[in-house]
Design an enzyme around this catalytic site. Structure first.
Site, PDB file in Angstrom:
ATOM      1  N   GLN A   1      -8.327   6.328 -10.379  1.00 52.77           N
ATOM      2  CA  GLN A   1      -8.234   6.686 -11.802  1.00 52.77           C
ATOM      3  C   GLN A   1      -6.919   6.220 -12.414  1.00 52.77           C
ATOM      4  O   GLN A   1      -6.809   6.051 -13.620  1.00 52.77           O
ATOM      5  CB  GLN A   1      -8.386   8.197 -11.994  1.00 52.77           C
TER       6      GLN A   1
ATOM      7  N   GLN B   1      -4.980 -12.336 -12.703  1.00 53.56           N
ATOM      8  CA  GLN B   1      -4.834 -11.149 -13.555  1.00 53.56           C
ATOM      9  C   GLN B   1      -3.401 -10.949 -14.026  1.00 53.56           C
ATOM     10  O   GLN B   1      -3.098  -9.959 -14.688  1.00 53.56           O
ATOM     11  CB  GLN B   1      -5.372  -9.905 -12.857  1.00 53.56           C
TER      12      GLN B   1
ATOM     13  N   LEU C   1       0.811  -1.217   0.000  1.00 53.81           N
ATOM     14  CA  LEU C   1       0.000   0.000   0.000  1.00 53.81           C
ATOM     15  C   LEU C   1       0.843   1.265   0.000  1.00 53.81           C
ATOM     16  O   LEU C   1       1.903   1.328   0.616  1.00 53.81           O
ATOM     17  CB  LEU C   1      -0.920  -0.007   1.232  1.00 53.81           C
TER      18      LEU C   1
ATOM     19  N   HIS D   1      -3.529   4.162  -2.515  1.00 52.10           N
ATOM     20  CA  HIS D   1      -4.504   3.247  -1.906  1.00 52.10           C
ATOM     21  C   HIS D   1      -5.177   3.900  -0.705  1.00 52.10           C
ATOM     22  O   HIS D   1      -6.403   3.819  -0.535  1.00 52.10           O
ATOM     23  CB  HIS D   1      -3.805   1.980  -1.406  1.00 52.10           C
TER      24      HIS D   1
HETATM   25  P1  AMP Z   1      -3.679  -2.252  -6.807  1.00 49.69           P
HETATM   26  O1  AMP Z   1      -3.243  -2.610  -5.416  1.00 49.69           O
HETATM   27  O2  AMP Z   1      -2.574  -1.805  -7.682  1.00 49.69           O
HETATM   28  O3  AMP Z   1      -4.568  -3.305  -7.410  1.00 49.69           O
HETATM   29  O4  AMP Z   1      -4.598  -0.970  -6.645  1.00 49.69           O
HETATM   30  C1  AMP Z   1      -5.721  -0.977  -5.819  1.00 49.69           C
HETATM   31  C2  AMP Z   1      -6.518   0.260  -6.078  1.00 49.69           C
HETATM   32  O5  AMP Z   1      -5.714   1.405  -5.810  1.00 49.69           O
HETATM   33  C3  AMP Z   1      -6.961   0.380  -7.531  1.00 49.69           C
HETATM   34  O6  AMP Z   1      -8.285   0.889  -7.578  1.00 49.69           O
HETATM   35  C4  AMP Z   1      -5.977   1.364  -8.102  1.00 49.69           C
HETATM   36  O7  AMP Z   1      -6.472   2.092  -9.201  1.00 49.69           O
HETATM   37  C5  AMP Z   1      -5.775   2.269  -6.914  1.00 49.69           C
HETATM   38  N1  AMP Z   1      -4.524   3.029  -7.043  1.00 49.69           N
HETATM   39  C6  AMP Z   1      -3.294   2.546  -7.346  1.00 49.69           C
HETATM   40  N2  AMP Z   1      -2.410   3.555  -7.450  1.00 49.69           N
HETATM   41  C7  AMP Z   1      -3.095   4.696  -7.222  1.00 49.69           C
HETATM   42  C8  AMP Z   1      -2.746   6.078  -7.197  1.00 49.69           C
HETATM   43  N3  AMP Z   1      -1.502   6.498  -7.428  1.00 49.69           N
HETATM   44  N4  AMP Z   1      -3.717   6.970  -6.921  1.00 49.69           N
HETATM   45  C9  AMP Z   1      -4.998   6.572  -6.683  1.00 49.69           C
HETATM   46  N5  AMP Z   1      -5.391   5.280  -6.689  1.00 49.69           N
HETATM   47  C10 AMP Z   1      -4.458   4.356  -6.958  1.00 49.69           C
END
Ligand code: AMP
Length: 347
Positions: free
Chosen positions: A215, A128, A100, A104
């Site tokens: 986003q 995935q 995280l 996140h």
């Molecule tokens: P992940 O752990 O990469 O699957 O991401 C989990 C959630 O966090 C997803 O909805 C991502 O789009 C979001 N997320 C990842 N990086 C960012 C960021 N820099 N800013 C905002 N949301 C993010």
């Protein structure tokens, strides 16, 4: 602030909800049917508060050290969410793969602002990842993740084993919507099938009222939104802005793979995207011109492994010739061995 007198609550309600520690004024108001207008600051009393008969635990707004409840079994998480909903709490869900960062956590904070019970998931979803991708070496930082989720005040963490989500006889998958086909869908065959399947499974196990996505993964937000609409799923999809380092680099769990030099190089991604935005604001409408401008910025920074640079329709991700309204610029490229994606809305 926040702790109402026991006399505010009917006896029956007290028997149901007053357990160890204190109850909150908002819970009491909710129980009496005054959900609307209960201020956020009224929400929590002192410490993580358990409502044991219903199995609901709410973290304290101001607590800096409380460890959220961790559940590894889907049915148990579902029972806790249903109990929260029976108690009148809106439930917000933030699916993550862990490792995280503040991106996140911004989603968790949004969920906390808008929902009274917040669930985060930590699960690195094998389906995935392609066979040549980084599933086995994807960063796993459980202790830090749990501490961070405790600091932001998540109420429940769902962190299943792979065998919980994909028992050996599990063979069903979700065919993702059409919007999954271009861009990431071309470069990472099967990726969105895995995303749609895990999101569907999480939504089934964790029947939240709203789910929060970033986003940063723009195409993913469309895939999830279309799936939810197409399959009539009763959950609101909330999308929140990309969180960036002060120099503009979008936060990503994979940024930790970058050397200092590569990190500098990676800044070309946001430079290119912002250059395109600037051109649009100066009146440029030709999508190819905009794409070429972004691509040139990447190449200038010696980024040669470019999966795509696209300026497309924000809803369908279809190609555009001339911009007649807002467009999305999306980039995927490799900096060193690390694949990065980013995007910017052009308007
Ligand atoms: P992940 O752990 O990469 O699957 O991401 C989990 C959630 O966090 C997803 O909805 C991502 O789009 C979001 N997320 C990842 N990086 C960012 C960021 N820099 N800013 C905002 N949301 C993010």
């Amino acid at each position: 602030m926040g702790t109402a007198q026991a006399s505010d609550v009917s006896n029956a309600t007290q028997r149901s909800y007053v357990v160890r520690g204190e109850k909150t004024r908002s819970m009491e108001l909710l129980l009496r049917g005054h959900c609307a207008g209960v201020g956020r600051t009224e929400r929590h009393a002192a410490g993580a508060t358990w409502y044991e008969e219903r199995g609901v635990c709410m973290a304290n707004e101001t607590s800096s050290t409380s460890t959220p409840r961790v559940v590894r079994v889907g049915a148990e998480a579902r029972d806790l969410i249903r109990a929260a909903q029976r108690a009148g709490l809106r439930v917000g869900l933030v699916p993550t793969m862990g490792a995280l960062h503040d991106g996140h956590l911004s989603l968790v904070e949004a969920a906390r602002r808008e929902c009274r019970f917040t669930v985060a998931t930590v699960f690195v979803n094998p389906t995935q990842f392609g066979p040549q991708e980084d599933f086995s070496r994807y960063p796993r930082t459980w202790d830090e993740d749990l501490a961070a989720l405790g600091r932001v005040g998540v109420d429940l963490v769902f962190a299943p084993e792979v065998s919980e989500m994909y028992p050996p006889n599990c063979t069903t998958a979700i065919a993702p919507p059409r919007v999954a086909m271009p861009l990431e869908g071309q470069c990472r065959p099967g990726h969105f099938r895995g995303v749609a399947t895990i999101v569907m499974k999480l939504f089934q196990l964790l029947p939240a009222d709203a789910a929060y996505f970033g986003q940063k993964d723009y195409q993913q937000t469309l895939v999830v939104r279309h799936m939810v609409e197409d399959l009539n799923m009763p959950i609101a999809i909330e999308v929140r802005p990309t969180v960036r380092d002060p120099d503009g680099l979008a936060l990503s769990s994979r940024n930790r793979y970058l050397s200092a030099a590569e990190r500098q190089q990676a800044l070309a991604i946001i430079r290119g995207l912002r250059h395109a935005l600037e051109l649009v604001r100066q009146g440029e409408r030709n999508a190819i011109v905009l794409q070429n401008a972004i691509r040139a910025t990447l190449i200038d920074a010696s980024i040669r492994s470019i999966d795509y640079v696209a300026v497309v329709d924000p809803e369908s991700l279809g190609n555009l010739e001339l911009l007649a309204g807002p467009a999305m610029a999306l980039v995927a490229c490799r900096v060193g061995a690390t694949r990065l994606i980013d995007n910017l809305r052009l308007e």
